[in-house]
Design a protein around this motif. Structure first.
Motif, PDB file in Angstrom:
ATOM      1  N   PHE A  67      13.161  18.390 -64.978  1.00  0.00           N
ATOM      2  CA  PHE A  67      11.731  18.108 -64.832  1.00  0.00           C
ATOM      3  C   PHE A  67      11.278  18.423 -63.404  1.00  0.00           C
ATOM      4  N   TYR A  68      12.128  18.070 -62.453  1.00  0.00           N
ATOM      5  CA  TYR A  68      11.797  18.317 -61.050  1.00  0.00           C
ATOM      6  C   TYR A  68      11.698  19.825 -60.784  1.00  0.00           C
ATOM      7  N   PHE A  69      12.644  20.579 -61.328  1.00  0.00           N
ATOM      8  CA  PHE A  69      12.614  22.039 -61.174  1.00  0.00           C
ATOM      9  C   PHE A  69      11.319  22.602 -61.763  1.00  0.00           C
ATOM     10  N   SER A  70      10.893  22.065 -62.898  1.00  0.00           N
ATOM     11  CA  SER A  70       9.645  22.527 -63.513  1.00  0.00           C
ATOM     12  C   SER A  70       8.451  22.226 -62.625  1.00  0.00           C
ATOM     13  N   SER A  71       8.486  21.079 -61.940  1.00  0.00           N
ATOM     14  CA  SER A  71       7.376  20.737 -61.041  1.00  0.00           C
ATOM     15  C   SER A  71       7.306  21.712 -59.875  1.00  0.00           C
ATOM     16  N   ILE A  72       8.462  22.193 -59.405  1.00  0.00           N
ATOM     17  CA  ILE A  72       8.476  23.191 -58.332  1.00  0.00           C
ATOM     18  C   ILE A  72       7.874  24.504 -58.834  1.00  0.00           C
ATOM     19  N   ALA A  73       8.274  24.896 -60.043  1.00  0.00           N
ATOM     20  CA  ALA A  73       7.824  26.179 -60.593  1.00  0.00           C
ATOM     21  C   ALA A  73       6.319  26.205 -60.824  1.00  0.00           C
ATOM     22  N   LEU A  74       5.716  25.017 -61.042  1.00  0.00           N
ATOM     23  CA  LEU A  74       4.289  24.965 -61.349  1.00  0.00           C
ATOM     24  C   LEU A  74       3.411  24.849 -60.106  1.00  0.00           C
ATOM     25  N   GLU A  75       4.022  24.733 -58.922  1.00  0.00           N
ATOM     26  CA  GLU A  75       3.215  24.641 -57.708  1.00  0.00           C
ATOM     27  C   GLU A  75       2.447  25.944 -57.498  1.00  0.00           C
ATOM     28  N   LYS A  76       1.152  25.804 -57.219  1.00  0.00           N
ATOM     29  CA  LYS A  76       0.305  26.997 -57.057  1.00  0.00           C
ATOM     30  C   LYS A  76       0.762  27.825 -55.865  1.00  0.00           C
ATOM     31  N   ASN A  77       0.870  27.199 -54.707  1.00  0.00           N
ATOM     32  CA  ASN A  77       1.365  27.895 -53.526  1.00  0.00           C
ATOM     33  C   ASN A  77       2.821  27.521 -53.337  1.00  0.00           C
ATOM     34  N   GLN A  78       3.652  28.160 -54.109  1.00  0.00           N
ATOM     35  CA  GLN A  78       5.063  27.771 -54.151  1.00  0.00           C
ATOM     36  C   GLN A  78       5.733  28.008 -52.800  1.00  0.00           C
ATOM     37  N   THR A  79       6.461  27.012 -52.336  1.00  0.00           N
ATOM     38  CA  THR A  79       7.188  27.103 -51.080  1.00  0.00           C
ATOM     39  C   THR A  79       8.653  26.786 -51.343  1.00  0.00           C
ATOM     40  N   ILE A  80       9.506  27.189 -50.404  1.00  0.00           N
ATOM     41  CA  ILE A  80      10.937  26.961 -50.576  1.00  0.00           C
ATOM     42  C   ILE A  80      11.257  25.475 -50.547  1.00  0.00           C
ATOM     43  N   LEU A  81      10.666  24.780 -49.559  1.00  0.00           N
ATOM     44  CA  LEU A  81      10.851  23.335 -49.458  1.00  0.00           C
ATOM     45  C   LEU A  81       9.681  22.655 -50.159  1.00  0.00           C
ATOM     46  N   PRO A  82       9.893  22.027 -51.322  1.00  0.00           N
ATOM     47  CA  PRO A  82       8.782  21.387 -52.024  1.00  0.00           C
ATOM     48  C   PRO A  82       8.132  20.308 -51.163  1.00  0.00           C
ATOM     49  N   ARG A  83       6.820  20.207 -51.266  1.00  0.00           N
ATOM     50  CA  ARG A  83       6.081  19.233 -50.468  1.00  0.00           C
ATOM     51  C   ARG A  83       6.564  17.812 -50.759  1.00  0.00           C
ATOM     52  N   SER A  84       6.860  17.542 -52.025  1.00  0.00           N
ATOM     53  CA  SER A  84       7.292  16.195 -52.407  1.00  0.00           C
ATOM     54  C   SER A  84       8.601  15.808 -51.726  1.00  0.00           C
ATOM     55  N   VAL A  85       9.538  16.761 -51.628  1.00  0.00           N
ATOM     56  CA  VAL A  85      10.813  16.483 -50.962  1.00  0.00           C
ATOM     57  C   VAL A  85      10.589  16.231 -49.476  1.00  0.00           C
ATOM     58  N   PHE A  86       9.705  17.029 -48.866  1.00  0.00           N
ATOM     59  CA  PHE A  86       9.407  16.851 -47.444  1.00  0.00           C
ATOM     60  C   PHE A  86       8.810  15.471 -47.182  1.00  0.00           C
ATOM     61  N   GLU A  87       7.854  15.066 -48.000  1.00  0.00           N
ATOM     62  CA  GLU A  87       7.204  13.768 -47.800  1.00  0.00           C
ATOM     63  C   GLU A  87       8.181  12.618 -48.013  1.00  0.00           C
ATOM     64  N   LEU A  88       9.121  12.817 -48.922  1.00  0.00           N
ATOM     65  CA  LEU A  88      10.118  11.788 -49.160  1.00  0.00           C
ATOM     66  C   LEU A  88      11.081  11.672 -47.976  1.00  0.00           C
ATOM     67  N   SER A  89      11.343  12.784 -47.308  1.00  0.00           N
ATOM     68  CA  SER A  89      12.293  12.796 -46.188  1.00  0.00           C
ATOM     69  C   SER A  89      11.650  12.422 -44.861  1.00  0.00           C
ATOM     70  N   LEU A  90      10.339  12.597 -44.740  1.00  0.00           N
ATOM     71  CA  LEU A  90       9.665  12.409 -43.460  1.00  0.00           C
ATOM     72  C   LEU A  90       9.866  11.009 -42.865  1.00  0.00           C
ATOM     73  N   PRO A  91       9.757   9.919 -43.635  1.00  0.00           N
ATOM     74  CA  PRO A  91       9.983   8.590 -43.038  1.00  0.00           C
ATOM     75  C   PRO A  91      11.379   8.437 -42.442  1.00  0.00           C
ATOM     76  N   LEU A  92      12.368   9.128 -43.002  1.00  0.00           N
ATOM     77  CA  LEU A  92      13.725   9.042 -42.481  1.00  0.00           C
ATOM     78  C   LEU A  92      13.854   9.750 -41.131  1.00  0.00           C
ATOM     79  N   LEU A  93      12.959  10.719 -40.883  1.00  0.00           N
ATOM     80  CA  LEU A  93      13.012  11.489 -39.647  1.00  0.00           C
ATOM     81  C   LEU A  93      12.046  10.970 -38.586  1.00  0.00           C
TER      82      LEU A  93
END
Length: 309
Positions: free
Chosen positions: A138-164
């Motif tokens: 399901f997660y892979f499908s969410s990446i494929a459906l992003e309009k401006n597809q990027t290598i690092l999905p925005r959702s993963v970045f936002e999830l990691s940002l508090p840790l950094l």
């Protein structure tokens, strides 16, 4: 007993489809990093795992059991676009869940006593691995459906940002994800000037000149246009994708698959405590069913084959 369980087959299938629906809603949501949104998907996951385990432990018909599982997983994949990934996901999910069912039933038949933990550990971990795989598809499908597809999905970045956050604050004085670039540049200027200079008393024309020069320096260093109005998180996200793309080179098309695999591993780690919680909930469910006389205890004689000298 079996008739009662067969009446619950549709509930198990429905719980599996509901579990997929709520995980899909969570993963496709731009705010899925909010931990409070995990409550409903987690609840449906526990319900699905409990009903699956009860079916594996006490169900009599393999055909009906397999049909219920097939309905649950095939129905689950209706929530994502059809394609090679979806069809492969259905096949692997069915194979994993059916193997888990057979392992639990085989152990239950051979067990000399009803030890819930011992019986379920033959197949329930595999079932949770299958669920982790479904969520990663399901997660892979969410990446494929992003309009401006990027290598690092925005959702993963936002999830990691508090840790950094702490690391970034050490590197960038006053770093806040919601701050603009100009605000952070002013914070950096304050840090460089020290306590002797009150930056609020510096003429606006000089501050603006300082910001323009700082933005130009950043733009040249990073190779992107910076207006100063960008949020710090947006700029770091763009830079992270740029660096990953430069590093990956011609292999960047494989990175979404690697990202989905990393997501699978993360979900798999999450299922480890869920497995033990599910065992506890199952023990309570079995005790309740015994109290309600839906289940009953009886002593049976079994024959075993041994090789002796």
């Amino acid at each position: 007993l079996s008739k009662t369980l067969y009446d619950k087959l549709s509930e198990m299938a429905a719980s599996g489809i509901a579990n997929a629906y709520f995980w899909k809603q969570l993963i496709f949501s731009p705010a899925y990093t909010d931990i409070t949104l995990f409550s409903v998907p987690a609840a449906t996951l526990f319900l699905f795992a409990i009903l699956f385990s009860l079916l594996a432990l006490f169900g009599k018909s393999d055909t009906l059991g397999f049909s219920a599982i097939a309905a649950a997983f095939i129905g689950s994949f209706l929530f994502i676009p059809a394609g090679a990934v979806a069809f492969a996901g259905i096949a692997l999910a069915l194979a994993g869940s059916l193997l888990a069912l057979r392992r639990i039933r085989s152990e239950a038949k051979l067990a000399v006593s009803f030890n819930l933990s011992k019986i379920l550990r033959q197949g329930l971990p595999l079932f949770f691995t299958t669920l982790a795989f479904v969520v990663s598809v399901f997660y892979f499908s969410s990446i494929a459906l992003e309009k401006n597809q990027t290598i690092l999905p925005r959702s993963v970045f936002e999830l990691s940002l508090p840790l950094l956050q702490n690391t970034l604050q050490d590197l960038i004085p006053g770093f806040r994800a919601a701050a603009t670039v100009d605000e952070l540049l002013l914070e950096a200027a304050k840090s460089q000037l020290g306590a002797e200079v009150d930056i609020s008393k510096v003429p606006k024309s000089q501050l603006e000149k300082l910001l323009v020069e700082s933005r130009q320096s950043l733009s040249q260093g990073f190779g992107i246009k910076i207006t100063g109005k960008e949020k710090a998180a947006d700029l770091i996200y763009e830079l992270a994708n740029q660096k990953i793309e430069d590093f990956a080179g011609p292999y960047k098309r494989y990175l979404p698959y690697l990202t989905a695999f990393g997501f699978f591993l993360a979900v798999k780690v999450l299922t480890l405590p869920l497995y033990f919680i599910t065992l506890g909930l199952l023990w309570l469910a079995v005790q309740l069913l015994l109290f309600l006389r839906v289940l009953k205890k009886e002593i049976v004689t079994i024959q075993v084959e041994k090789v002796i000298l």
